[in-house]
Design a protein around this motif. Structure first.
Motif, PDB file in Angstrom:
ATOM      1  N   LYS A  50       0.830  -1.203   0.000  1.00 26.68           N
ATOM      2  CA  LYS A  50       0.000   0.000   0.000  1.00 26.68           C
ATOM      3  C   LYS A  50       0.865   1.253   0.000  1.00 26.68           C
ATOM      4  N   VAL A  51       2.063   1.157   0.623  1.00 26.68           N
ATOM      5  CA  VAL A  51       3.064   2.212   0.497  1.00 26.68           C
ATOM      6  C   VAL A  51       4.224   1.620  -0.300  1.00 26.68           C
ATOM      7  N   GLN A  52       5.033   2.488  -0.919  1.00 29.87           N
ATOM      8  CA  GLN A  52       6.096   2.012  -1.811  1.00 29.87           C
ATOM      9  C   GLN A  52       5.494   0.995  -2.779  1.00 29.87           C
ATOM     10  N   ASN A  53       4.417   1.394  -3.497  1.00 29.90           N
ATOM     11  CA  ASN A  53       3.656   0.421  -4.286  1.00 29.90           C
ATOM     12  C   ASN A  53       4.325   0.014  -5.583  1.00 29.90           C
ATOM     13  N   ALA A  54       5.587   0.433  -5.799  1.00 28.99           N
ATOM     14  CA  ALA A  54       6.372  -0.119  -6.891  1.00 28.99           C
ATOM     15  C   ALA A  54       6.839  -1.533  -6.550  1.00 28.99           C
ATOM     16  N   LEU A  55       6.650  -1.934  -5.284  1.00 25.91           N
ATOM     17  CA  LEU A  55       7.051  -3.259  -4.839  1.00 25.91           C
ATOM     18  C   LEU A  55       5.846  -4.195  -4.813  1.00 25.91           C
ATOM     19  N   LYS A  56       6.099  -5.450  -5.201  1.00 28.76           N
ATOM     20  CA  LYS A  56       5.135  -6.521  -4.996  1.00 28.76           C
ATOM     21  C   LYS A  56       5.724  -7.472  -3.971  1.00 28.76           C
ATOM     22  N   ARG A  57       4.848  -8.145  -3.223  1.00 30.41           N
ATOM     23  CA  ARG A  57       5.385  -9.012  -2.184  1.00 30.41           C
ATOM     24  C   ARG A  57       4.482 -10.202  -1.894  1.00 30.41           C
ATOM     25  N   LEU A  58       5.123 -11.253  -1.385  1.00 33.23           N
ATOM     26  CA  LEU A  58       4.436 -12.379  -0.760  1.00 33.23           C
ATOM     27  C   LEU A  58       4.590 -12.204   0.734  1.00 33.23           C
ATOM     28  N   GLY A  59       3.503 -12.199   1.451  1.00 34.35           N
ATOM     29  CA  GLY A  59       3.555 -11.989   2.881  1.00 34.35           C
ATOM     30  C   GLY A  59       3.320 -10.533   3.220  1.00 34.35           C
ATOM     31  N   MET A  60       2.294 -10.261   3.985  1.00 34.74           N
ATOM     32  CA  MET A  60       1.935  -8.889   4.334  1.00 34.74           C
ATOM     33  C   MET A  60       2.963  -8.289   5.283  1.00 34.74           C
ATOM     34  N   GLY A  61       3.502  -7.119   4.946  1.00 34.76           N
ATOM     35  CA  GLY A  61       4.428  -6.427   5.827  1.00 34.76           C
ATOM     36  C   GLY A  61       3.679  -5.565   6.830  1.00 34.76           C
ATOM     37  N   TYR A  62       4.271  -5.377   8.022  1.00 38.08           N
ATOM     38  CA  TYR A  62       3.575  -4.583   9.033  1.00 38.08           C
ATOM     39  C   TYR A  62       3.398  -3.140   8.593  1.00 38.08           C
ATOM     40  N   VAL A  63       4.206  -2.693   7.650  1.00 43.89           N
ATOM     41  CA  VAL A  63       4.059  -1.335   7.128  1.00 43.89           C
ATOM     42  C   VAL A  63       2.671  -1.118   6.526  1.00 43.89           C
ATOM     43  N   ASP A  64       2.025  -2.193   6.071  1.00 43.55           N
ATOM     44  CA  ASP A  64       0.703  -2.080   5.460  1.00 43.55           C
ATOM     45  C   ASP A  64      -0.439  -2.114   6.473  1.00 43.55           C
ATOM     46  N   VAL A  65      -0.122  -2.302   7.751  1.00 40.86           N
ATOM     47  CA  VAL A  65      -1.174  -2.275   8.769  1.00 40.86           C
ATOM     48  C   VAL A  65      -1.742  -0.871   8.912  1.00 40.86           C
ATOM     49  N   GLY A  66      -0.843   0.132   8.882  1.00 41.79           N
ATOM     50  CA  GLY A  66      -1.297   1.521   8.888  1.00 41.79           C
ATOM     51  C   GLY A  66      -2.124   1.912  10.098  1.00 41.79           C
ATOM     52  N   LYS A  67      -1.840   1.325  11.255  1.00 41.22           N
ATOM     53  CA  LYS A  67      -2.562   1.637  12.508  1.00 41.22           C
ATOM     54  C   LYS A  67      -4.060   1.342  12.417  1.00 41.22           C
ATOM     55  N   VAL A  97       1.645 -16.794  10.789  1.00 42.48           N
ATOM     56  CA  VAL A  97       2.308 -18.099  10.815  1.00 42.48           C
ATOM     57  C   VAL A  97       1.983 -18.890   9.555  1.00 42.48           C
ATOM     58  N   ARG A  98       0.730 -18.808   9.092  1.00 46.25           N
ATOM     59  CA  ARG A  98       0.348 -19.517   7.864  1.00 46.25           C
ATOM     60  C   ARG A  98       1.159 -19.003   6.666  1.00 46.25           C
ATOM     61  N   GLY A 109       3.591 -21.040   4.192  1.00 47.60           N
ATOM     62  CA  GLY A 109       3.347 -21.051   2.751  1.00 47.60           C
ATOM     63  C   GLY A 109       4.591 -20.724   1.948  1.00 47.60           C
ATOM     64  N   ILE A 110       5.358 -19.741   2.401  1.00 47.80           N
ATOM     65  CA  ILE A 110       6.597 -19.390   1.698  1.00 47.80           C
ATOM     66  C   ILE A 110       7.635 -20.492   1.871  1.00 47.80           C
ATOM     67  N   ARG A 111       7.685 -21.074   3.036  1.00 50.27           N
ATOM     68  CA  ARG A 111       8.611 -22.190   3.290  1.00 50.27           C
ATOM     69  C   ARG A 111       8.332 -23.351   2.342  1.00 50.27           C
ATOM     70  N   ASP A 112       7.052 -23.576   2.043  1.00 53.89           N
ATOM     71  CA  ASP A 112       6.675 -24.679   1.156  1.00 53.89           C
ATOM     72  C   ASP A 112       7.221 -24.506  -0.260  1.00 53.89           C
ATOM     73  N   LEU A 113       7.550 -23.256  -0.652  1.00 53.70           N
ATOM     74  CA  LEU A 113       8.048 -23.018  -2.011  1.00 53.70           C
ATOM     75  C   LEU A 113       9.388 -23.696  -2.258  1.00 53.70           C
ATOM     76  N   VAL A 114      10.172 -23.940  -1.194  1.00 52.18           N
ATOM     77  CA  VAL A 114      11.485 -24.561  -1.377  1.00 52.18           C
ATOM     78  C   VAL A 114      11.638 -25.860  -0.588  1.00 52.18           C
ATOM     79  N   TYR A 115      10.577 -26.273   0.129  1.00 56.16           N
ATOM     80  CA  TYR A 115      10.653 -27.501   0.920  1.00 56.16           C
ATOM     81  C   TYR A 115      11.050 -28.681   0.028  1.00 56.16           C
ATOM     82  N   PRO A 116      11.950 -29.590   0.492  1.00 52.73           N
ATOM     83  CA  PRO A 116      12.492 -29.735   1.852  1.00 52.73           C
ATOM     84  C   PRO A 116      13.751 -28.907   2.126  1.00 52.73           C
TER      85      PRO A 116
END
Length: 257
Positions: A55-72, A85-86, A90-97
């Motif tokens: 939502k900020v620095q929206n030139a970036l795409k990401r997997l996993g919500m950053g706390y910067v997007d909580v916005g109070k 935790v989920r 999920g990201i860990r599964d991309l390279v498991y094992p």
């Protein structure tokens, strides 16, 4: 006269202390994660259907919500913590094992820091850690700094230091460099960042330090100081990242994204 910039090539308790105290300017560990695994992980991240823009620095795409997007915002905070935790799994599964570079980093951090390290909790709830970020070629970002307290409703984090951690999975042929000004924003500049993506580059001097990481490198720097990423040319820039919080030499470190 400004002092010469200084980089440590090792992740140790001493190098972490020096970085927090601003006695060194960065920790840069080349080849922290194997280049072939970096390439495979990068492809899976860049092609993932759940990539979304900040939502900020929206030139970036990401997997996993950053706390910067909580916005109070209470609803955003609820989503962030409920998915934390989920999302790690999920990201860990991309390279498991195999192990993700951030899991590797988290193990090392716990081992090298005398008081250990753990996931940051906010209002008694676990945080997400391990954001995977994709910056498209030519995307322009604004210089900024990152400070957890600015994102909290009460403005109090209990941290006396905050470091940014990046593992570089895929760097473009040119550009995508890490730019460090090695200075804190003024109170006015800090206030501006509560409602904007960052600071106008034209109002700043040139960065004092530029780091050109290679695929698989680990870099830590002081996130409370102004920093930015130069536009990439000819390819995407893919990283896995988090923050590390410091409360004192005898206190555990914490990490979150």
């Amino acid at each position: 006269m400004l002092k010469a910039v200084e980089i440590s090539k090792e992740l140790t308790a001493e190098s972490i202390r020096k970085l927090v105290a601003k006695n060194i300017d960065a920790i840069h560990v080349p080849g922290f994660y194997p280049s072939d695994l970096s390439a495979e992980f990068s492809r899976r991240i860049a092609g993932h259907s759940d990539l979304e823009a900040y939502k900020v620095q929206n030139a970036l795409k990401r997997l996993g919500m950053g706390y910067v997007d909580v916005g109070k915002d209470a609803d955003n905070a609820s989503r962030y913590h409920s998915e934390a935790v989920r999302s790690i799994w999920g990201i860990r599964d991309l390279v498991y094992p195999r192990m993700t570079p951030l899991d590797h980093f988290r193990l090392l951090l716990e081992e090298v820091w005398p008081a250990g390290a753990t996931i940051q909790t906010i209002d008694g709830q676990k945080s997400f850690v391990g954001t995977c970020r994709v910056i498209e070629p030519g995307a322009t970002m604004l210089p900024h700094n990152d400070r957890l307290a600015r994102m909290l409703v009460d403005g109090q984090s209990g941290l006396t230091g905050q470091l940014a951690v990046n593992v570089y999975l895929d760097m473009p042929p040119s550009g995508g460099d890490l730019e460090l000004w090695l200075s804190e924003p003024t109170p006015e500049q800090d206030k501006i960042q509560e409602t904007s993506d960052g600071l106008e580059r034209s109002e700043l001097s040139e960065p004092r330090m530029v780091i050109r990481p290679q695929n698989g490198d680990l870099v830590l720097f002081n996130s409370q100081l102004i920093h930015c990423v130069s536009p990439g040319v000819g390819g995407q820039r893919v990283t896995m990242s988090c923050f590390v919080g410091y409360r004192g030499d005898d206190e555990p470190l914490s990490y979150w994204s």
